[in-house]
Design an enzyme around this catalytic site. Structure first.
Site, PDB file in Angstrom:
ATOM      1  N   ASN A 181     -35.457 -16.066  23.691  1.00  0.00           N
ATOM      2  CA  ASN A 181     -35.436 -14.640  23.381  1.00  0.00           C
ATOM      3  C   ASN A 181     -36.425 -13.811  24.207  1.00  0.00           C
ATOM      4  O   ASN A 181     -36.477 -12.586  24.068  1.00  0.00           O
ATOM      5  CB  ASN A 181     -35.643 -14.415  21.879  1.00  0.00           C
ATOM      6  CG  ASN A 181     -34.400 -14.827  21.094  1.00  0.00           C
ATOM      7  OD1 ASN A 181     -33.343 -15.083  21.704  1.00  0.00           O
ATOM      8  ND2 ASN A 181     -34.515 -14.901  19.788  1.00  0.00           N
ATOM      9  N   ASP A 230     -35.376 -16.359  12.175  1.00  0.00           N
ATOM     10  CA  ASP A 230     -34.807 -17.428  13.005  1.00  0.00           C
ATOM     11  C   ASP A 230     -35.277 -18.819  12.577  1.00  0.00           C
ATOM     12  O   ASP A 230     -34.835 -19.820  13.149  1.00  0.00           O
ATOM     13  CB  ASP A 230     -35.146 -17.199  14.490  1.00  0.00           C
ATOM     14  CG  ASP A 230     -34.401 -16.009  15.064  1.00  0.00           C
ATOM     15  OD1 ASP A 230     -33.467 -15.514  14.409  1.00  0.00           O
ATOM     16  OD2 ASP A 230     -34.758 -15.568  16.177  1.00  0.00           O
ATOM     17  N   PRO A 232     -25.537  -3.578  14.013  1.00  0.00           N
ATOM     18  CA  PRO A 232     -25.197  -2.368  14.772  1.00  0.00           C
ATOM     19  C   PRO A 232     -26.151  -2.118  15.945  1.00  0.00           C
ATOM     20  O   PRO A 232     -27.190  -2.776  16.046  1.00  0.00           O
ATOM     21  CB  PRO A 232     -25.356  -1.261  13.727  1.00  0.00           C
ATOM     22  CG  PRO A 232     -26.299  -1.795  12.707  1.00  0.00           C
ATOM     23  CD  PRO A 232     -26.111  -3.288  12.692  1.00  0.00           C
ATOM     24  N   VAL A 233     -25.782  -1.170  16.830  1.00  0.00           N
ATOM     25  CA  VAL A 233     -26.659  -0.814  17.960  1.00  0.00           C
ATOM     26  C   VAL A 233     -27.058   0.657  17.897  1.00  0.00           C
ATOM     27  O   VAL A 233     -27.480   1.234  18.893  1.00  0.00           O
ATOM     28  CB  VAL A 233     -25.996  -1.141  19.332  1.00  0.00           C
ATOM     29  CG1 VAL A 233     -25.896  -2.638  19.549  1.00  0.00           C
ATOM     30  CG2 VAL A 233     -24.631  -0.487  19.461  1.00  0.00           C
ATOM     31  N   ASP A 234     -26.938   1.270  16.703  1.00  0.00           N
ATOM     32  CA  ASP A 234     -27.227   2.696  16.567  1.00  0.00           C
ATOM     33  C   ASP A 234     -28.652   3.054  17.003  1.00  0.00           C
ATOM     34  O   ASP A 234     -28.886   4.103  17.619  1.00  0.00           O
ATOM     35  CB  ASP A 234     -26.978   3.170  15.120  1.00  0.00           C
ATOM     36  CG  ASP A 234     -27.753   2.348  14.093  1.00  0.00           C
ATOM     37  OD1 ASP A 234     -27.912   1.124  14.302  1.00  0.00           O
ATOM     38  OD2 ASP A 234     -28.212   2.918  13.087  1.00  0.00           O
ATOM     39  N   LEU A 235     -29.613   2.177  16.725  1.00  0.00           N
ATOM     40  CA  LEU A 235     -31.009   2.507  17.053  1.00  0.00           C
ATOM     41  C   LEU A 235     -31.267   2.383  18.554  1.00  0.00           C
ATOM     42  O   LEU A 235     -32.114   3.089  19.109  1.00  0.00           O
ATOM     43  CB  LEU A 235     -31.969   1.614  16.258  1.00  0.00           C
ATOM     44  CG  LEU A 235     -31.866   1.790  14.735  1.00  0.00           C
ATOM     45  CD1 LEU A 235     -32.735   0.779  13.993  1.00  0.00           C
ATOM     46  CD2 LEU A 235     -32.256   3.211  14.324  1.00  0.00           C
ATOM     47  N   ILE A 269     -33.896  -9.673   6.953  1.00  0.00           N
ATOM     48  CA  ILE A 269     -33.585  -9.091   8.280  1.00  0.00           C
ATOM     49  C   ILE A 269     -32.072  -8.948   8.493  1.00  0.00           C
ATOM     50  O   ILE A 269     -31.591  -7.890   8.894  1.00  0.00           O
ATOM     51  CB  ILE A 269     -34.179  -9.943   9.421  1.00  0.00           C
ATOM     52  CG1 ILE A 269     -35.672 -10.220   9.190  1.00  0.00           C
ATOM     53  CG2 ILE A 269     -33.949  -9.275  10.781  1.00  0.00           C
ATOM     54  CD1 ILE A 269     -36.590  -9.036   9.273  1.00  0.00           C
ATOM     55  N   ARG A 314     -24.538 -11.127  22.360  1.00  0.00           N
ATOM     56  CA  ARG A 314     -24.932  -9.771  21.979  1.00  0.00           C
ATOM     57  C   ARG A 314     -26.013  -9.180  22.880  1.00  0.00           C
ATOM     58  O   ARG A 314     -25.993  -7.993  23.196  1.00  0.00           O
ATOM     59  CB  ARG A 314     -25.444  -9.763  20.547  1.00  0.00           C
ATOM     60  CG  ARG A 314     -24.409 -10.047  19.509  1.00  0.00           C
ATOM     61  CD  ARG A 314     -25.007  -9.835  18.145  1.00  0.00           C
ATOM     62  NE  ARG A 314     -25.576  -8.507  18.029  1.00  0.00           N
ATOM     63  CZ  ARG A 314     -24.882  -7.420  17.741  1.00  0.00           C
ATOM     64  NH1 ARG A 314     -23.609  -7.496  17.504  1.00  0.00           N
ATOM     65  NH2 ARG A 314     -25.474  -6.251  17.679  1.00  0.00           N
ATOM     66  N   ARG A 342     -26.540 -23.131  22.875  1.00  0.00           N
ATOM     67  CA  ARG A 342     -26.948 -21.761  23.214  1.00  0.00           C
ATOM     68  C   ARG A 342     -28.468 -21.620  23.174  1.00  0.00           C
ATOM     69  O   ARG A 342     -29.033 -20.807  23.892  1.00  0.00           O
ATOM     70  CB  ARG A 342     -26.324 -20.759  22.240  1.00  0.00           C
ATOM     71  CG  ARG A 342     -24.824 -20.649  22.367  1.00  0.00           C
ATOM     72  CD  ARG A 342     -24.316 -19.525  21.491  1.00  0.00           C
ATOM     73  NE  ARG A 342     -25.140 -18.344  21.707  1.00  0.00           N
ATOM     74  CZ  ARG A 342     -25.326 -17.386  20.826  1.00  0.00           C
ATOM     75  NH1 ARG A 342     -24.731 -17.437  19.657  1.00  0.00           N
ATOM     76  NH2 ARG A 342     -26.092 -16.359  21.101  1.00  0.00           N
TER      77      ARG A 342
HETATM   78  C1  EPZ Z   1     -33.394 -10.457  18.032  1.00  0.00           C
HETATM   79  O1  EPZ Z   1     -32.113  -9.947  17.697  1.00  0.00           O
HETATM   80  C2  EPZ Z   1     -33.193 -11.912  18.370  1.00  0.00           C
HETATM   81  N1  EPZ Z   1     -32.286 -12.032  19.513  1.00  0.00           N
HETATM   82  C3  EPZ Z   1     -32.628 -12.619  17.149  1.00  0.00           C
HETATM   83  O2  EPZ Z   1     -32.533 -13.986  17.494  1.00  0.00           O
HETATM   84  C4  EPZ Z   1     -33.595 -12.453  15.976  1.00  0.00           C
HETATM   85  O3  EPZ Z   1     -33.027 -13.036  14.830  1.00  0.00           O
HETATM   86  C5  EPZ Z   1     -33.846 -10.961  15.730  1.00  0.00           C
HETATM   87  O4  EPZ Z   1     -34.305 -10.341  16.956  1.00  0.00           O
HETATM   88  C6  EPZ Z   1     -34.885 -10.696  14.655  1.00  0.00           C
HETATM   89  O5  EPZ Z   1     -36.089 -11.295  14.993  1.00  0.00           O
HETATM   90  C7  EPZ Z   1     -32.780 -11.972  20.743  1.00  0.00           C
HETATM   91  O6  EPZ Z   1     -33.969 -11.732  20.962  1.00  0.00           O
HETATM   92  C8  EPZ Z   1     -31.845 -12.224  21.868  1.00  0.00           C
HETATM   93  P1  EPZ Z   1     -33.072  -6.668  15.713  1.00  0.00           P
HETATM   94  P2  EPZ Z   1     -31.909  -8.381  17.649  1.00  0.00           P
HETATM   95  O7  EPZ Z   1     -32.644  -5.559  16.586  1.00  0.00           O
HETATM   96  O8  EPZ Z   1     -32.823  -7.786  18.657  1.00  0.00           O
HETATM   97  C9  EPZ Z   1     -30.814  -4.003  12.441  1.00  0.00           C
HETATM   98  C10 EPZ Z   1     -31.504 -16.134  17.469  1.00  0.00           C
HETATM   99  O9  EPZ Z   1     -31.018 -16.985  16.692  1.00  0.00           O
HETATM  100  N2  EPZ Z   1     -30.477  -3.059  13.521  1.00  0.00           N
HETATM  101  O10 EPZ Z   1     -34.548  -6.859  15.532  1.00  0.00           O
HETATM  102  O11 EPZ Z   1     -30.465  -8.104  17.738  1.00  0.00           O
HETATM  103  C11 EPZ Z   1     -30.106  -5.326  12.579  1.00  0.00           C
HETATM  104  O12 EPZ Z   1     -28.777  -5.282  12.117  1.00  0.00           O
HETATM  105  C12 EPZ Z   1     -31.386 -14.708  17.123  1.00  0.00           C
HETATM  106  O13 EPZ Z   1     -32.082 -16.411  18.535  1.00  0.00           O
HETATM  107  C13 EPZ Z   1     -29.876  -1.855  13.196  1.00  0.00           C
HETATM  108  O14 EPZ Z   1     -29.634  -1.546  12.026  1.00  0.00           O
HETATM  109  O15 EPZ Z   1     -32.449  -8.043  16.195  1.00  0.00           O
HETATM  110  C14 EPZ Z   1     -31.001  -6.226  11.778  1.00  0.00           C
HETATM  111  O16 EPZ Z   1     -30.712  -6.106  10.424  1.00  0.00           O
HETATM  112  C15 EPZ Z   1     -30.219 -14.233  16.436  1.00  0.00           C
HETATM  113  N3  EPZ Z   1     -29.535  -1.004  14.220  1.00  0.00           N
HETATM  114  C16 EPZ Z   1     -32.385  -5.641  12.058  1.00  0.00           C
HETATM  115  O17 EPZ Z   1     -32.184  -4.311  12.495  1.00  0.00           O
HETATM  116  C17 EPZ Z   1     -29.799  -1.308  15.513  1.00  0.00           C
HETATM  117  O18 EPZ Z   1     -29.468  -0.479  16.391  1.00  0.00           O
HETATM  118  C18 EPZ Z   1     -33.196  -6.378  13.116  1.00  0.00           C
HETATM  119  O19 EPZ Z   1     -32.415  -6.508  14.290  1.00  0.00           O
HETATM  120  C19 EPZ Z   1     -30.422  -2.524  15.827  1.00  0.00           C
HETATM  121  C20 EPZ Z   1     -30.751  -3.395  14.812  1.00  0.00           C
END
Ligand code: EPZ
Length: 429
Positions: free
Chosen positions: A23, A316, A132-135, A338, A102, A408
């Site tokens: 990551n 994770d 989602p990717v809204d943020l 999370i 993703r 992966r």
């Molecule tokens: C990263 O995912 C990691 N992936 C994930 O690793 C990890 O579980 C996660 O961070 C949390 O630590 C990589 O680094 C490649 P987030 P990411 O944005 O960045 C919500 C693994 O097994 N959210 O911190 O996608 C989201 O839905 C994995 O290696 C929004 O609502 O996680 C979640 O509930 C899988 N809107 C929370 O925030 C947004 O625009 C945290 O997501 C973005 C996120």
């Protein structure tokens, strides 16, 4: 399709080398799009996700050279990638590529910052929730991007370039923070990110960006300040060790008993998980070469854990901890805050005899001393490895199907475990 066959019951003893963090490696590779000079990354893990991102970057015109073996190289040493985005020939990241991973959506930030345009497929749902990717879009819009959604794609433009801004994340997001950092590095003026994710991988990426000429301070805290620069240059950076791989093997040792040195691991990257392991009855000893984890004699004690952003207990490692708690002497509780749907492993662990009930975001695990091997199905990366951990302690044989999930994110998993005495093999086909 490959399967993994495990015969449980052996203790783990020996040394496991810890690979570079997936990551961190992924956003670091994406950051190479920010410069027309070569970014050299050392200690990149050999993983399916890394290979997939190489294909995605290749589609934008990026050349990636993987350096061959050097004298004295350890067989487990990560690869060195020379990544050159001298000419970006395509600013579109198509659905067929993005839907497979993703994190590839994050290319939107460097493409927009350097090329002033990007068209990137929305990644869609995944096995652990809606995600989602809204943020991410909010952050880029704050920096002045115009973004519309068209035909499943985020179409982003910044004809006059991105401009520094204040970005306040209402929820901690690793992806949002990576995207904001990369975009702001080349924006005009100062960006202040508040509510930033503090994960060590964010600090590692910021460290690399600074080596490339960016001006970032505060990464690793919730407030990051970025003074935009007009151009970034080449650099060389070593990917930090994988804290999730470290925690996974630590849980495996706690599960089977034994004594293993996790070579190259850094305790400060996963202190909360190590604290939980100690509560559970493992002995954890940081040393100059890494972390030594042992459990001899004592049983596994139940714990109560809630996942949270860094420095809290990582989501994770939630599935792996649940596997461990299936053998505890008593009742444990694990709450996942999370991701809303990250309990796909529960039903599979039940096939091995685990007793787990779910109530909303909380799992209650009644420890049992009799897990028994069975065929199980991997559903996502961390869920899959939780099945491996349970199988290592279960009586008899377990086959884990759909192991491409494991590939992966875990480099040479079966080799690392069998070197420590586990009976584990890959069955091809
Ligand atoms: C990263 O995912 C990691 N992936 C994930 O690793 C990890 O579980 C996660 O961070 C949390 O630590 C990589 O680094 C490649 P987030 P990411 O944005 O960045 C919500 C693994 O097994 N959210 O911190 O996608 C989201 O839905 C994995 O290696 C929004 O609502 O996680 C979640 O509930 C899988 N809107 C929370 O925030 C947004 O625009 C945290 O997501 C973005 C996120």
């Amino acid at each position: 399709m490959d399967r993994i066959r495990i015969v449980g019951g052996n203790k783990l003893n020996g040394t496991i080398p810890i690979s570079g963090a997936k990551n961190a490696a992924l956003p670091l590779m994406i950051a190479a799009l920010l410069t027309d000079e070569t970014l050299i990354l050392d200690n990149v893990p050999r993983l399916a996700d890394v290979a997939q991102l190489q294909r995605i970057l290749g589609n934008h015109g990026v050349d990636i050279m993987s350096a061959g073996k050097r004298p004295g190289d350890h067989e487990y040493q990560g690869q060195t990638l020379h990544i050159s985005a001298a000419n970006i020939v395509d600013t579109t990241a198509p659905y067929e590529l993005v839907s497979k991973m993703r994190a590839s959506f994050w290319v939107i930030a460097p493409l927009l910052a350097r090329m002033k345009e990007a068209k990137v497929s929305l990644p869609g749902g995944c096995a652990i929730g809606t995600r989602p990717v809204d943020l991410l879009i909010m952050a880029l819009e704050k920096l002045g991007a115009e973004i519309s959604i068209d035909g499943g794609y985020a179409v982003a433009r910044a004809p006059t370039g991105l401009k520094g801004a204040e970005i306040d994340f209402p929820k901690v997001t690793v992806s949002g923070t990576h995207v904001a950092l990369m975009a702001a590095a080349l924006a005009k003026g100062t960006t202040i990110i508040t509510g930033a994710a503090c994960e060590p991988e964010i600090a590692d990426v910021a460290d690399c960006l600074n080596k490339m000429g960016a001006k970032i301070s505060g990464a690793g805290t919730s407030r990051i300040v970025i003074e935009g620069v007009t151009k970034l240059h080449g650099a060389r950076h070593t990917v930090l060790p994988d804290r999730i791989e470290t925690g996974t093997y630590a849980m495996a040792v706690a599960m089977t008993g034994g004594d293993v040195q996790l070579e190259g691991a850094r305790p400060e990257l996963l202190q909360s998980a190590l604290d939980v392991l100690v509560q559970a009855g493992a002995t954890v000893t940081p040393n100059n070469q890494g972390i030594r984890v042992a459990r001899n004699g004592a049983g596994i004690s139940p714990v109560k854990v809630t996942t949270s952003p860094f420095p809290g207990f990582p989501t994770d490692l939630q599935a792996q901890l649940m596997a461990l708690m299936t053998s505890a002497k008593g009742t444990s509780q694990i709450t996942e805050t999370i991701f809303e749907n990250r309990f796909m492993h529960v039903q599979e662990l039940a096939r091995l005899g685990a007793r787990i009930s779910l109530d909303g975001e909380t799992a209650t695990i009644e420890g049992t001393s009799t897990l028994r091997g069975a065929p199980v199905m991997a559903t996502d990366l961390r869920a899959s490895v939780s099945l491996v951990i349970a199988a290592l302690a279960a009586e008899g044989e377990t086959t884990v199907n759909r192991v491409y999930h494991l590939d992966r994110g875990f480099e040479r998993l079966e080799e690392k475990l069998s070197a420590c005495g586990a009976t584990i093999e890959r069955i091809s086909g």
